[in-house]
Design a protein around this motif. Structure first.
Motif, PDB file in Angstrom:
ATOM      1  N   PRO A   1       0.791  -1.364  -0.198  1.00 24.68           N
ATOM      2  CA  PRO A   1      -0.017  -0.015  -0.128  1.00 24.68           C
ATOM      3  C   PRO A   1       0.877   1.269  -0.204  1.00 24.68           C
ATOM      4  O   PRO A   1       0.339   2.150  -0.432  1.00 24.68           O
ATOM      5  N   GLU A   2       2.125   1.089   0.632  1.00 23.19           N
ATOM      6  CA  GLU A   2       2.919   2.333   0.594  1.00 23.19           C
ATOM      7  C   GLU A   2       3.917   2.437  -0.425  1.00 23.19           C
ATOM      8  O   GLU A   2       4.880   3.171  -0.471  1.00 23.19           O
ATOM      9  N   ALA A   3       3.815   1.487  -1.438  1.00 23.75           N
ATOM     10  CA  ALA A   3       4.734   1.345  -2.461  1.00 23.75           C
ATOM     11  C   ALA A   3       5.044   2.843  -3.258  1.00 23.75           C
ATOM     12  O   ALA A   3       3.885   3.635  -3.360  1.00 23.75           O
ATOM     13  N   PRO A   4       6.228   3.242  -3.549  1.00 22.00           N
ATOM     14  CA  PRO A   4       6.372   4.464  -4.201  1.00 22.00           C
ATOM     15  C   PRO A   4       6.029   4.493  -5.571  1.00 22.00           C
ATOM     16  O   PRO A   4       5.741   3.473  -6.264  1.00 22.00           O
ATOM     17  N   TRP A   5       6.020   5.463  -6.368  1.00 19.13           N
ATOM     18  CA  TRP A   5       5.390   6.011  -7.719  1.00 19.13           C
ATOM     19  C   TRP A   5       6.341   5.260  -8.658  1.00 19.13           C
ATOM     20  O   TRP A   5       5.706   4.553  -9.578  1.00 19.13           O
ATOM     21  N   ASP A   6       7.618   5.205  -8.483  1.00 17.28           N
ATOM     22  CA  ASP A   6       8.411   4.623  -9.496  1.00 17.28           C
ATOM     23  C   ASP A   6       8.068   3.197  -9.564  1.00 17.28           C
ATOM     24  O   ASP A   6       8.309   2.546 -10.797  1.00 17.28           O
ATOM     25  N   SER A   7       7.865   2.431  -8.439  1.00 20.37           N
ATOM     26  CA  SER A   7       7.673   0.965  -8.560  1.00 20.37           C
ATOM     27  C   SER A   7       6.334   0.634  -9.144  1.00 20.37           C
ATOM     28  O   SER A   7       6.249  -0.331  -9.862  1.00 20.37           O
TER      29      SER A   7
ATOM     30  N   ASN B   1       6.132  -1.578 -12.321  1.00 20.88           N
ATOM     31  CA  ASN B   1       5.505  -3.110 -11.985  1.00 20.88           C
ATOM     32  C   ASN B   1       3.998  -3.249 -12.388  1.00 20.88           C
ATOM     33  O   ASN B   1       3.548  -4.076 -12.780  1.00 20.88           O
ATOM     34  N   ASN B   2       3.417  -2.095 -11.813  1.00 16.18           N
ATOM     35  CA  ASN B   2       1.780  -2.226 -11.620  1.00 16.18           C
ATOM     36  C   ASN B   2       1.040  -1.723 -12.913  1.00 16.18           C
ATOM     37  O   ASN B   2       0.201  -2.180 -13.417  1.00 16.18           O
TER      38      ASN B   2
ATOM     39  N   ASN C   1      -4.172   5.465  -2.118  1.00 13.78           N
ATOM     40  CA  ASN C   1      -2.754   5.693  -2.149  1.00 13.78           C
ATOM     41  C   ASN C   1      -2.247   5.447  -3.533  1.00 13.78           C
ATOM     42  O   ASN C   1      -3.003   5.206  -4.244  1.00 13.78           O
ATOM     43  N   LEU C   2      -1.139   5.712  -3.649  1.00 13.59           N
ATOM     44  CA  LEU C   2      -0.470   5.363  -5.241  1.00 13.59           C
ATOM     45  C   LEU C   2      -0.689   3.914  -5.567  1.00 13.59           C
ATOM     46  O   LEU C   2      -0.853   3.810  -6.800  1.00 13.59           O
ATOM     47  N   TYR C   3      -0.729   3.064  -4.752  1.00  9.24           N
ATOM     48  CA  TYR C   3      -0.909   1.642  -4.971  1.00  9.24           C
ATOM     49  C   TYR C   3      -2.116   1.412  -5.645  1.00  9.24           C
ATOM     50  O   TYR C   3      -2.698   0.830  -6.747  1.00  9.24           O
ATOM     51  N   GLY C   4      -3.373   2.060  -5.152  1.00  6.76           N
ATOM     52  CA  GLY C   4      -4.698   2.092  -5.321  1.00  6.76           C
ATOM     53  C   GLY C   4      -4.818   2.852  -6.798  1.00  6.76           C
ATOM     54  O   GLY C   4      -5.611   2.551  -7.591  1.00  6.76           O
ATOM     55  N   VAL C   5      -4.017   3.819  -7.022  1.00  3.54           N
ATOM     56  CA  VAL C   5      -4.041   4.455  -8.247  1.00  3.54           C
ATOM     57  C   VAL C   5      -3.675   3.587  -9.407  1.00  3.54           C
ATOM     58  O   VAL C   5      -4.138   3.443 -10.384  1.00  3.54           O
TER      59      VAL C   5
END
Length: 232
Positions: free
Chosen positions: A50-56, A60-61, A120-124
């Motif tokens: 959930p706290e993964a940064p934008w570059d990741s 990846n996603n 969060n950015l993961y949700g984005v």
């Protein structure tokens, strides 16, 4: 296909070891090789934090998911099940709704027709994956189902955690749900992946109607501490 080799106990007996690919989802050549002769894709890969940064999450996603869709279309894959997430709509859990929305008999429901509202950015990144699926369905006629997965735990619901118990998805129900994604007929769908919990703020009506999903588990069959009621 996985980034790291699977242990023997995780590979079903019916799967030939030569059909197991160890590769990165962003590796175009490896992804395309893995797609050869495939009828359906269940895409679970990505950075799950959930706290993964934008570059990741971008690499990846989002880029990884686009790579998967592109390869699937070129290979003639008919069905694509995308593992989305509760985090794609996490911001619907506002302070005026929580914690009541996590409790039995509360009427608030998300049913998949609402717009994404990431927490969060993961949700984005998961909302982006759903939109990619819409594009590839509309322009390439591949069947796409997005499963907004709740809280997946194996033997019992999350302990002493109302939110987790409201969105619990057991391993058994998860396996059944994705089997339905392979076997059912659909165009483009967004469904919620949770068990048949008494506590719920995600509707599973669409998953039942379109996919034939028939969950067997319910977090209410456990104590708040996670013990089965018949053993408590």
């Amino acid at each position: 296909m996985d980034r790291e080799p699977l242990s023997d106990e995780k590979i079903p007996e019916s799967v030939d070891p030569t059909d197991v690919y160890v590769a990165d989802v962003t590796d175009e050549t490896a992804v395309r090789n893995a797609m050869d002769g495939v009828y359906a894709v269940i895409h679970l890969a990505g950075d799950p934090r959930p706290e993964a940064p934008w570059d990741s999450v971008l690499r990846n996603n989002i880029d990884g998911t686009q790579q998967m869709f592109d390869a699937a279309v070129d290979a003639g894959v008919e069905k694509f099940a995308f593992a989305s997430s509760n985090h794609a709509v996490g911001a619907y859990e506002t302070t005026d709704r929580t914690p009541d929305m996590y409790r039995p008999h509360h009427e608030f429901r998300l049913d998949g027709t609402e717009l994404p509202r990431p927490s969060n950015l993961y949700g984005v990144s998961k909302a982006a994956g759903e939109t990619l699926g819409r594009y590839y369905h509309d322009h390439h006629d591949i069947s796409v189902v997005n499963v907004r997965i709740g809280n997946l735990t194996q033997h019992h619901p999350p302990k002493e955690y109302e939110r987790g118990q409201a969105m619990w998805l057991s391993y058994r129900d998860c396996a059944h749900l994705f089997e339905c994604c392979i076997e059912a007929d659909y165009d483009y769908e967004i469904v919620y992946g949770i068990s048949d919990n008494d506590r719920k703020y995600y509707s599973i009506d669409r998953a039942r109607a379109v996919l034939g999903y028939d969950p067997q588990d319910n977090s209410a069959e456990f104590t708040f501490e996670g013990e089965p009621l018949d053993e408590a």
